[in-house]
Design an enzyme around this catalytic site. Structure first.
Site, PDB file in Angstrom:
ATOM      1  N   ASP A  82      15.945   0.112  -1.881  1.00 18.04           N
ATOM      2  CA  ASP A  82      14.706   0.278  -2.639  1.00 18.04           C
ATOM      3  C   ASP A  82      14.990   1.145  -3.878  1.00 18.04           C
ATOM      4  O   ASP A  82      16.073   1.731  -4.002  1.00 18.04           O
ATOM      5  CB  ASP A  82      13.680   0.934  -1.689  1.00 18.04           C
ATOM      6  CG  ASP A  82      12.255   0.788  -2.161  1.00 18.04           C
ATOM      7  OD1 ASP A  82      11.994  -0.021  -3.055  1.00 18.04           O
ATOM      8  OD2 ASP A  82      11.390   1.510  -1.605  1.00 18.04           O
ATOM      9  N   HIS A  83      13.994   1.264  -4.753  1.00 16.58           N
ATOM     10  CA  HIS A  83      13.995   2.123  -5.953  1.00 16.58           C
ATOM     11  C   HIS A  83      15.288   2.835  -6.333  1.00 16.58           C
ATOM     12  O   HIS A  83      15.472   4.018  -6.047  1.00 16.58           O
ATOM     13  CB  HIS A  83      12.932   3.208  -5.790  1.00 16.58           C
ATOM     14  CG  HIS A  83      11.576   2.680  -6.024  1.00 16.58           C
ATOM     15  ND1 HIS A  83      11.051   2.455  -7.267  1.00 16.58           N
ATOM     16  CD2 HIS A  83      10.622   2.307  -5.149  1.00 16.58           C
ATOM     17  CE1 HIS A  83       9.842   1.959  -7.156  1.00 16.58           C
ATOM     18  NE2 HIS A  83       9.546   1.851  -5.878  1.00 16.58           N
ATOM     19  N   GLU A 134      11.298  -3.942 -11.848  1.00 18.62           N
ATOM     20  CA  GLU A 134       9.878  -3.618 -11.977  1.00 18.62           C
ATOM     21  C   GLU A 134       9.491  -3.584 -13.443  1.00 18.62           C
ATOM     22  O   GLU A 134      10.185  -2.995 -14.267  1.00 18.62           O
ATOM     23  CB  GLU A 134       9.598  -2.263 -11.321  1.00 18.62           C
ATOM     24  CG  GLU A 134       8.131  -1.820 -11.401  1.00 18.62           C
ATOM     25  CD  GLU A 134       7.866  -0.599 -10.517  1.00 18.62           C
ATOM     26  OE1 GLU A 134       8.318  -0.581  -9.355  1.00 18.62           O
ATOM     27  OE2 GLU A 134       7.214   0.348 -11.012  1.00 18.62           O
ATOM     28  N   HIS A 179       2.179   4.165  -5.321  1.00 15.03           N
ATOM     29  CA  HIS A 179       2.931   4.672  -4.158  1.00 15.03           C
ATOM     30  C   HIS A 179       2.190   5.813  -3.461  1.00 15.03           C
ATOM     31  O   HIS A 179       1.503   6.598  -4.109  1.00 15.03           O
ATOM     32  CB  HIS A 179       4.300   5.187  -4.608  1.00 15.03           C
ATOM     33  CG  HIS A 179       5.187   4.141  -5.196  1.00 15.03           C
ATOM     34  ND1 HIS A 179       5.484   4.066  -6.518  1.00 15.03           N
ATOM     35  CD2 HIS A 179       5.834   3.100  -4.605  1.00 15.03           C
ATOM     36  CE1 HIS A 179       6.288   3.030  -6.744  1.00 15.03           C
ATOM     37  NE2 HIS A 179       6.513   2.431  -5.602  1.00 15.03           N
ATOM     38  N   HIS A 207       4.582  -3.263  -4.550  1.00 15.00           N
ATOM     39  CA  HIS A 207       4.933  -1.937  -4.024  1.00 15.00           C
ATOM     40  C   HIS A 207       3.644  -1.199  -3.699  1.00 15.00           C
ATOM     41  O   HIS A 207       2.578  -1.566  -4.162  1.00 15.00           O
ATOM     42  CB  HIS A 207       5.723  -1.142  -5.071  1.00 15.00           C
ATOM     43  CG  HIS A 207       7.154  -1.563  -5.182  1.00 15.00           C
ATOM     44  ND1 HIS A 207       8.208  -0.672  -5.129  1.00 15.00           N
ATOM     45  CD2 HIS A 207       7.718  -2.783  -5.322  1.00 15.00           C
ATOM     46  CE1 HIS A 207       9.346  -1.329  -5.247  1.00 15.00           C
ATOM     47  NE2 HIS A 207       9.083  -2.615  -5.371  1.00 15.00           N
ATOM     48  N   GLY A 208       3.766  -0.129  -2.896  1.00 19.96           N
ATOM     49  CA  GLY A 208       2.571   0.664  -2.569  1.00 19.96           C
ATOM     50  C   GLY A 208       1.599  -0.116  -1.706  1.00 19.96           C
ATOM     51  O   GLY A 208       0.384  -0.019  -1.863  1.00 19.96           O
ATOM     52  N   SER A 210       0.721   0.230   1.297  1.00 21.00           N
ATOM     53  CA  SER A 210      -0.034   0.988   2.302  1.00 21.00           C
ATOM     54  C   SER A 210      -1.454   1.259   1.812  1.00 21.00           C
ATOM     55  O   SER A 210      -1.664   1.582   0.637  1.00 21.00           O
ATOM     56  CB  SER A 210       0.651   2.329   2.577  1.00 21.00           C
ATOM     57  OG  SER A 210       1.911   2.138   3.165  1.00 21.00           O
ATOM     58  N   ILE A 230       6.031  -1.461   2.538  1.00 16.38           N
ATOM     59  CA  ILE A 230       5.210  -0.591   3.381  1.00 16.38           C
ATOM     60  C   ILE A 230       6.047   0.606   3.808  1.00 16.38           C
ATOM     61  O   ILE A 230       6.977   0.477   4.607  1.00 16.38           O
ATOM     62  CB  ILE A 230       4.684  -1.362   4.610  1.00 16.38           C
ATOM     63  CG1 ILE A 230       3.821  -2.542   4.147  1.00 16.38           C
ATOM     64  CG2 ILE A 230       3.875  -0.438   5.525  1.00 16.38           C
ATOM     65  CD1 ILE A 230       3.660  -3.617   5.183  1.00 16.38           C
ATOM     66  N   ALA A 231       5.740   1.746   3.244  1.00 18.36           N
ATOM     67  CA  ALA A 231       6.454   2.975   3.578  1.00 18.36           C
ATOM     68  C   ALA A 231       5.480   3.997   4.168  1.00 18.36           C
ATOM     69  O   ALA A 231       5.596   4.386   5.338  1.00 18.36           O
ATOM     70  CB  ALA A 231       7.145   3.551   2.346  1.00 18.36           C
TER      71      ALA A 231
HETATM   72 ZN   LIG Z   1       7.991   1.232  -4.993  1.00 18.32          ZN
END
Ligand SMILES: [Zn+2]
Length: 281
Positions: A82-83, A134, A179, A207-208, A210, A230-231
């Site tokens: 990721d990122h 992104e 995020h 992203h983000g 959640s 999903i973090a």
């Molecule tokens: Zn992200």
């Protein structure tokens, strides 16, 4: 099945009108439980690592563990970094064995983002690996300016140009998502998403993921989102599961037992995400 290419899994999702959950992981349990539920649900899954956790678990250790579990899975599993904020981080991920990496130049100018992303894309593709980038900027849910006012949203025309210039495999979009925990209920710009999706021909990533209302997530999948990250919610489900297990058994003195006691509730959370991430028909 086993370890599968990132682009293959996203294409399967688009054709099957569902969306692949990409769960952020940080240890054995978070990887293994996500894959276990994917197998039970007979759905592909992406397990990904945020490279900022390299201080806690080396990229290669995490990558090797995830790939080993993927190799024995009965469903397609992607292992993704990721990122990555810099070329060096993304390249370290490729060197550690990640089959796909995200390069995030979204805080840079358009031209700088193109230059960074194109460099990572060339290196990754030379190694047979793949890249998510992104455009627009997905900021922090704690900052309303990052997701509620539109200044950082993805522009469809720029997206077309960006993909031409960078040759990336998937694009993370900014359409009202952010995020972490949201300071206010997010309101995804679904018409903007449709315009981006009509303009480009690669899979789109949210992203983000959640805490976005379920109905908005469903609409986003219908309009082209093939991967949802999903973090925050996964880490919260782990925390809640462990907290409840400790409260239920205050005399246990083994974190291993607490972990085992928490597994069902965490798997229930994961199952809910697989059920959510299907297009409205
Ligand atoms: Zn992200």
């Amino acid at each position: 099945m086993a370890l599968e290419k990132y682009s293959t899994v996203l294409k399967m999702a688009q054709e099957g009108r569902y969306c692949v959950p990409a769960f952020n992981t940080y240890n054995y349990e978070t990887i293994a439980w996500a894959i276990e539920v994917a197998e039970e649900e007979k759905r592909p899954v992406i397990v990904q690592l945020y490279p900022g956790y390299d201080f806690y678990i080396p990229l290669k250790v995490m990558c090797d563990a995830a790939k080993e579990l993927a190799a024995h899975a009965s469903v397609p599993v992607c292992v993704h970094l990721d990122h990555s904020a810099t070329y060096e981080i993304a390249f370290a991920g490729l060197a550690a064995g990640f089959p796909s990496v995200m390069i995030d130049g979204s805080s840079l100018s358009f031209d700088e983002n193109v230059a960074l992303t194109a460099a990572v894309s060339r290196a990754a593709h030379a190694l047979g690996c793949e890249v998510e980038a992104e455009l627009g900027h997905v900021g922090s849910g704690s900052n309303l300016d990052d997701f509620a006012t539109g200044g950082k949203f993805t522009d469809p025309d720029e997206a077309v140009k960006f993909i031409e210039l960078t040759n990336v495999d998937a694009l993370a979009v900014s359409i009202g998502n952010a995020h972490g925990a949201y300071a206010a209920t997010p309101n995804l710009q679904l018409d903007l998403l449709s315009k981006i999706n009509d303009a480009v021909d690669i899979p789109l990533v949210l992203h983000g993921g959640s805490d976005i209302p379920d109905e908005q997530i469903k609409q986003a999948i219908t309009r082209g989102i093939a991967k949802v990250n999903i973090a925050t919610e996964y880490f919260r489900a782990m925390y809640k599961g462990y907290s409840a297990s400790i409260a239920a058994a205050p005399d246990k003195d083994s974190l291993f037992e607490i972990s085992q006691m928490s597994k069902d509730s965490v798997k229930e959370f994961l199952r809910g995400k697989f059920n959510l991430l299907k297009a409205d028909v």
